[in-house]
Design a protein around this motif. Structure first.
Motif, short mmCIF file in Angstrom:
data_model
loop_
_atom_site.label_atom_id
_atom_site.label_comp_id
_atom_site.label_asym_id
_atom_site.label_seq_id
_atom_site.Cartn_x
_atom_site.Cartn_y
_atom_site.Cartn_z
N LEU A 96 117.77 35.18 111.97
CA LEU A 96 118.05 34.09 110.98
C LEU A 96 119.81 34.03 110.95
N GLY A 97 120.37 34.89 112.15
CA GLY A 97 121.65 34.29 112.68
C GLY A 97 122.55 35.20 111.53
N THR A 98 123.51 34.97 112.34
CA THR A 98 125.19 36.51 112.07
C THR A 98 125.13 36.43 110.66
N SER A 99 125.28 35.40 110.18
CA SER A 99 125.68 35.82 107.92
C SER A 99 124.92 36.11 107.49
N VAL A 100 123.41 35.26 107.36
CA VAL A 100 122.64 36.59 106.91
C VAL A 100 121.68 37.19 107.16
N GLY A 101 122.20 37.42 108.86
CA GLY A 101 121.51 38.59 108.54
C GLY A 101 122.46 40.01 108.34
N ALA A 102 123.37 39.46 108.25
CA ALA A 102 124.76 40.66 107.84
C ALA A 102 124.15 41.00 106.36
N THR A 103 123.97 39.46 105.85
CA THR A 103 123.62 40.35 104.10
C THR A 103 121.94 40.80 104.78
N ILE A 104 120.88 40.44 105.01
CA ILE A 104 119.97 41.17 105.16
C ILE A 104 120.53 43.31 105.87
N ASN A 105 121.67 43.16 106.24
CA ASN A 105 121.64 44.62 106.71
C ASN A 105 122.19 45.38 105.66
N ASP A 106 122.41 44.74 104.81
CA ASP A 106 123.21 45.04 103.41
C ASP A 106 122.37 45.21 102.72
N ILE A 107 121.74 44.60 101.80
CA ILE A 107 120.99 44.94 101.19
C ILE A 107 119.90 45.75 101.50
N SER A 108 119.33 45.86 102.40
CA SER A 108 118.77 47.23 103.09
C SER A 108 119.08 47.99 102.88
N GLY A 109 120.72 48.70 102.55
CA GLY A 109 121.49 49.33 102.59
C GLY A 109 121.43 50.20 101.00
N ASP A 110 121.81 49.01 100.24
CA ASP A 110 121.48 49.05 98.70
C ASP A 110 120.11 49.17 98.70
N LEU A 111 119.38 48.80 99.17
CA LEU A 111 117.94 48.84 98.64
C LEU A 111 117.48 50.65 98.61
N ALA A 112 118.07 51.04 100.06
CA ALA A 112 117.97 52.66 100.20
C ALA A 112 118.86 53.66 99.18
N GLN A 113 120.02 53.09 98.74
CA GLN A 113 120.51 53.77 97.62
C GLN A 113 120.07 53.80 96.66
N GLY A 114 119.31 52.51 96.36
CA GLY A 114 119.10 52.26 94.53
C GLY A 114 119.63 51.97 94.02
N VAL A 115 120.62 51.27 94.44
CA VAL A 115 122.05 50.35 93.35
C VAL A 115 121.43 48.65 93.69
N VAL A 116 120.20 47.94 94.35
CA VAL A 116 119.82 46.87 93.47
C VAL A 116 118.64 46.53 92.90
N THR A 117 118.07 45.53 91.98
CA THR A 117 116.33 45.21 92.65
C THR A 117 115.97 44.98 93.16
N PRO A 118 114.78 45.11 94.07
CA PRO A 118 114.33 44.36 94.78
C PRO A 118 114.40 42.58 94.88
N GLU A 119 113.96 42.07 93.14
CA GLU A 119 114.95 40.88 92.92
C GLU A 119 115.58 40.38 92.72
N GLU A 120 116.60 41.45 92.85
CA GLU A 120 118.49 41.02 93.42
C GLU A 120 118.70 41.13 95.02
N ALA A 121 117.77 41.61 95.80
CA ALA A 121 117.89 41.72 97.32
C ALA A 121 117.44 40.59 97.04
N ALA A 122 116.78 40.26 97.21
CA ALA A 122 115.66 39.53 97.56
C ALA A 122 116.93 37.66 97.74
N ALA A 123 117.31 37.68 95.98
CA ALA A 123 117.57 36.65 95.74
C ALA A 123 119.36 36.24 96.91
N ARG A 124 119.46 37.74 97.07
CA ARG A 124 120.99 38.07 97.74
C ARG A 124 121.10 36.91 99.07
N VAL A 125 119.42 36.94 99.26
CA VAL A 125 119.58 37.06 100.88
C VAL A 125 119.47 35.49 101.13
#
Lengths: 429, 310
Positions: free
Chosen positions: A393-422
C-alpha cells in the motif's frame, strides 16, 4: 542513518543531494569507457547471498566479456530513503531491488522505470507462477521480475509446546491458536515473542488477519473504496481479533521495546513457544541466539498462519515478493543480465545454497531444508500471494498500518479507530 | 532652501557616498568579501528554506517535480494530527526541563567547581564527558541502561526485589526517561558556559562581599549570579533552540514510540515526512518548526535584551 544538522530544512535534500551525487558521478565515470557497465542496487544481504551474486556475475561476464556488472548494497532504511534521490540523479542504478506494489507504482508514474512487458511476455515470465508476476504488474504492464518470495507463518518450538501439552502441528484455526496461547500462558511459558519496537513485526498479525478475512480481492476492493474501504468490516474484524489475542497477554514483557533482531534471538534462545515471522528467520534466529545454535531442528516447526472462520482468504498466503526493476535509461544489457540472473538455472542454484526460496517453478526441488520446502509448498498451494501491506500500500499507508498494529497490541485504540486511521492514510497518501 | 532642493539632497548624498566608497576601496572590499558568505548562506539556508515553503503546498512523494498543488491542506492536516500535538507538547516539556532543571543544576555545579584546582579540573571533565559523546551513541547506551531484561535499571529493581520495568516501552515513563538523558547529556555544556563567566567575575568584588560578612550562598546569589547574567541569557537561548532540535537521542532510544508518544517536532517531521516519503507534508512540518524557532529566538532576544538594559 544519515542525519543532517539542518533539521529545519531537510526537505530540499533530494534536489541538492542529487546535484552533489551527479557531480561525484561525473568525476567517477571516466574510467570504464569501453565496456558497458550494468549497476545493480540491492538492500544489504547476507554474505552467502552476496557470494551467490558474485558467481552469477562471473558466469555472465565470462559469456559477455564487454559487459561489466557491479552490485552495490545499501542498508534497509537507507535504501528506502535514498532510492528516490538516486533514481532522479544521473547516478541512477540500472537495476534495483523492489517490493512491487504501490511503491513501484510511484516510481513508474514518475517515469523512472523501464517497461519489461515485451521481454517478459516473450517467454521470460513463463518460468514464474502467475502470482509472482502479478506483484510487478501495474495496469497490465510488467515493470519487474521476481527474485524470491517469503511467507509469514508461525515458527514453533515444540520442546516448549509439548511441555504445555499443546500440539503445534495441529494449529489450524485462529481458535486453535488462541487456545494454545492460553494453555502456554497458564503453564508459565511465554507464548509469543514479537519485535514490537520495529512496528512491522506486529503488522504481520494485522496483515495476516486481513488477508485471511478479506483476501486479496477484498484488499483490492478497499483500495478502490468499495465496501467501506479500509473501514470495512474485515479490517475492523482483524483489529478485534488481534485485540482478543492481546487480552490473553501473549507477548513477552516489554515487547514494545524489543527490536525484531532481539525477538528473533529470544526465540532462538527458547524464551517463547511461538514467533509469528517470515520464513527467512530460520538462519537469523539461530545466529542471533546466545549459543549460536538456536532451536534445534528437531524441535522446530513452521506452521502456516491459522485460518479464520468465514474468511475469504483462507487459501491464500501473506508475505513478501521481492524482485528487481530496470530503470528507464538502462542499457539493453541490463535487461539481458536480469533475465540471466533470474533464469531457472540460477534460481535453482540459489535454492541449493539455501539463501532464499526462489520463485521460478521447479526450483524449489533443490531446496535443502524441510522448512524451505514447506514454504515452497505453502506458496504452491496458495491461490493468491498477498504482498506485505506495509509495502503493497506504499510507504506512507504502510507506516500507518505498522503504527496501528502496535497501538492495537497495546490496547490504546479501538479496532474501529485503527481501521479509520488506515482509511485516512489511504485517502491522503 | 526650497522644497525642490530638499528632495535632491539625499540623492546627491548617496552618489557622494558611493563615490567615496569607490575611492576608499570599501566598495571593492565589499565586492570581494561579501559574495562567498552570501552565496553559501543563500545556497545552504535561504534556498532550501524557500524550497521547503514551496514544497509544503504540494502533495508530493519526492518523485519528479511536485505537481499536485493542495494549498494549505498539509498545514491543515498537520494541525489536526494528534501525534503532532503530542510532539509539540513533548518539545515544550523539553524546553521547560532544560530551563527549570538542567540550567539550575549546571549553575549549581559550576559554582562548586569553577575555581582552578586539580580536583575541580577532574570534576569538570567528568561532568563535561556526556556532552562529548555522540548523540546516537549516548542514545544507544541509555537504551541498554533502560533495558527491561539486561539493563542496569532492571538489575537494581531486581536487587530490591521488584519486577522489571520496561521503561522505554511504557507510555508513562518513556518520555521522562528521555528527558533525564537529555538533562544528563547537555548540563555539562551549560556548566562550561557558567564556569567561563564565573572566572571572569572580578575577584575583588567577591572578596569585598566576604569582608562584609556575606555567606557563600549570599555571595553566589547577590554577587556572582547577577554578574554572569549575560552568560545565563546565552545558555538559556542555547537550551531553548537545542530543545527544539532534539532528534538523535530519541531515534535510538524509542524511535518515537511506543505508539508515537515520544516524538519531538523534528522526529515527527522525520518519520511522518521523510521516512514516509510525504515530502510536502514534511516540508510543512519543517516550516512550522522554523517559524517556531525564529519566533522564539526573536521573542527571547527582545525580552532578555530589554531586561539587561533596565
Amino acid at each position: 542513518m544519515h542525519v543532517s544538522n539542518k533539521y529545519n530544512v531537510p526537505c530540499s535534500l533530494p534536489r541538492h543531494l542529487a546535484l552533489v551525487v551527479a557531480a561525484v558521478a561525473a568525476l567517477g565515470s571516466v574510467t570504464a569507457a569501453a565496456d558497458t557497465t550494468v549497476t545493480v542496487l540491492r538492500i544489504e544481504s547476507s554474505s552467502a547471498e552476496k557470494r551467490y551474486y558474485e558467481e552469477v556475475v562471473a558466469a555472465y561476464e565470462a559469456e559477455h566479456p564487454d559487459v561489466n556488472v557491479e552490485f552495490e548494497y545499501l542498508a534497509n532504511e537507507a535504501y528506502k530513503t535514498r532510492l528516490p534521490t538516486m533514481l532522479q540523479s544521473s547516478q541512477r542504478p540500472d537495476i534495483y531491488y523492489t517490493w512491487g506494489g504501490e511503491g513501484l507504482r510511484d516510481q513508474v508514474d514518475a517515469g523512472f522505470v523501464r517497461d519489461l512487458s515485451e521481454p517478459m511476455r516473450d517467454g521470460w515470465q513463463d518460468i514464474y507462477p502467475e502470482s509472482a508476476v502479478r506483484a510487478f504488474t501495474l495496469d497490465d504492464r510488467v515493470y519487474g521480475a521476481p527474485l524470491y518470495a517469503t511467507v509469514v507463518g508461525i515458527w514453533a518450538n515444540t520442546a516448549l509446546t509439548e511441555k504445555a501439552g499443546v500440539d503445534a502441528q495441529a494449529i489450524k484455526t485462529w481458535e486453535d491458536f488462541e487456545n494454545a496461547v492460553m494453555v502456554l500462558r497458564e503453564e508459565g511459558i511465554t507464548p509469543l515473542v514479537v519485535g514490537g519496537q520495529d512496528g512491522w513485526p506486529l503488522h504481520f498479525y494485522w496483515g495476516s488477519l486481513v488477508t485471511r478475512l478479506a483476501g486479496g480481492e477484498g484488499i483490492e476492493a478497499a483500495k478502490n473504496g468499495e465496501n467501506g474501504g479500509f473501514e470495512g468490516e474485515p479490517f475492523v474484524r482483524a483489529g478485534e481479533m488481534l485485540q482478543s489475542l492481546v487480552e490473553l497477554d501473549p507477548f513477552q514483557p516489554g515487547f514494545m521495546a524489543t527490536s525484531y533482531e532481539r525477538a528473533s534471538g529470544m526465540f532462538g534462545d527458547g524464551e517463547a513457544a511461538f514467533h509469528v515471522m517470515g520464513d527467512w528467520d530460520y538462519l537469523p534466529s539461530k545466529q542471533r541466539s546466545v549459543s549460536g545454535e538456536g532451536v534445534p531442528d528437531d524441535d522446530l516447526l513452521f506452521v502456516p498462519f491459522p485460518e479464520v472462520e468465514g474468511g475469504e482468504g483462507n487459501a491464500q498466503s501473506f508475505g513478501g515478493m521481492n524482485g528487481f526493476a530496470v530503470t528507464r535509461d538502462a542499457p539493453d544489457e541490463a535487461v539481458d543480465f536480469l533475465r540471466f540472473l533470474l533464469n531457472a538455472d540460477n534460481q535453482r542454484k540459489a535454492a541449493a545454497t539455501g539463501i532464499f526460496v526462489p520463485v521460478a517453478e521447479g526450483s524449489a526441488e533443490a531446496l535443502e531444508t524441510p522448512y524451505a520446502r514447506r514454504v515452497a509448498e505453502i506458496l504452491d498451494e496458495s491461490e493468491f500471494h498477498q504482498v506485505f501491506l506495509d509495502q503493497a500500500l506504499g510507504t506512507s499507508v504502510g507506516a500507518t498500518i505498522n503504527d496501528i498494529s502496535g497501538d492495537l497490541a497495546q490496547g490504546v485504540v479501538t479496532p474501529e479507530e485503527a481501521a479509520a486511521r488506515v482509511e485516512e492514510a489511504w485517502q491522503f497518501r | 532652501m526650497t522644497t525642490l532642493d530638499r528632495t535632491a539632497v539625499p540623492r546627491r548624498g548617496n552618489a557622494d557616498r558611493v563615490k567615496k566608497g569607490l575611492v576608499s576601496g570599501k566598495f571593492t572590499a565589499l565586492l570581494i568579501l561579501l559574495p562567498p558568505a552570501l552565496i553559501l548562506f543563500s545556497l545552504f539556508v535561504i534556498l532550501p528554506l524557500a524550497d521547503a515553503v514551496y514544497y509544503s503546498g504540494f502533495s508530493w512523494n519526492g518523485y519528479g517535480a511536485p505537481s499536485d498543488f493542495v494549498g494549505s491542506q498539509n498545514y491543515q492536516r498537520l494541525l489536526d494530527h494528534s501525534v503532532f500535538h503530542t510532539a509539540l507538547w513533548n518539545t515544550a516539556k523539553l524546553i521547560l526541563v532544560s530551563l527549570l532543571i538542567q540550567m539550575p543544576l549546571a549553575l549549581g555545579l559550576a559554582l562548586l567547581v569553577y575555581r582552578k584546582t586539580p580536583t575541580n579540573t577532574l570534576f569538570r571533565l567528568v561532568f563535561f564527558l556526556p556532552y562529548i559523546l555522540a548523540e546516537v551513541a549516548a542514545g544507544l547506551i541509555w537504551s541498554f541502561v533502560f533495558d527491561g531484561d539486561y539493563g542496569i535499571t532492571s538489575s537494581l529493581l531486581h536487587a530490591m526485589g521488584q519486577e522489571s520495568v520496561y521503561v522505554l516501552a511504557d507510555h508513562q515513563w518513556a518520555f521522562p526517561a528521555i528527558m533525564t538523558v537529555i538533562v544528563w547529556k547537555y548540563f555539562g555544556f551549560h556548566m562550561m558556559i557558567y564556569i567561563a563567566a564565573l572566572q571572569g567575575v572580578p575577584k575583588d568584588l567577591v572578596e569585598a562581599a566576604k569582608l562584609e560578612g556575606a555567606k557563600p550562598r549570599q555571595v553566589a546569589l547577590f554577587v556572582q549570579i547577577p554578574l554572569i547574567k549575560h552568560a545565563i541569557v546565552v545558555s538559556g537561548f542555547f537550551a531553548i533552540i537545542g530543545s527544539l532540535q532534539i532528534f538523535d537521542i530519541i531515534i535510538p532510544m524509542t524511535n518515537g514510540g511506543p505508539s508515537n508518544s515520544t516524538h519531538t517536532i523534528v522526529t515527527y517531521l522525520y518519520s511522518f515526512g521523510l521516512s514516509r516519503l510525504n515530502i510536502g507534508f514534511g516540508s510543512a512540518a519543517a516550516v512550522v518548526l522554523f517559524v517556531l524557532a525564529i519566533g522564539i529566538a526573536f521573542f527571547y532576544q527582545r525580552t532578555t535584551g530589554k531586561g539587561s538594559k533596565a
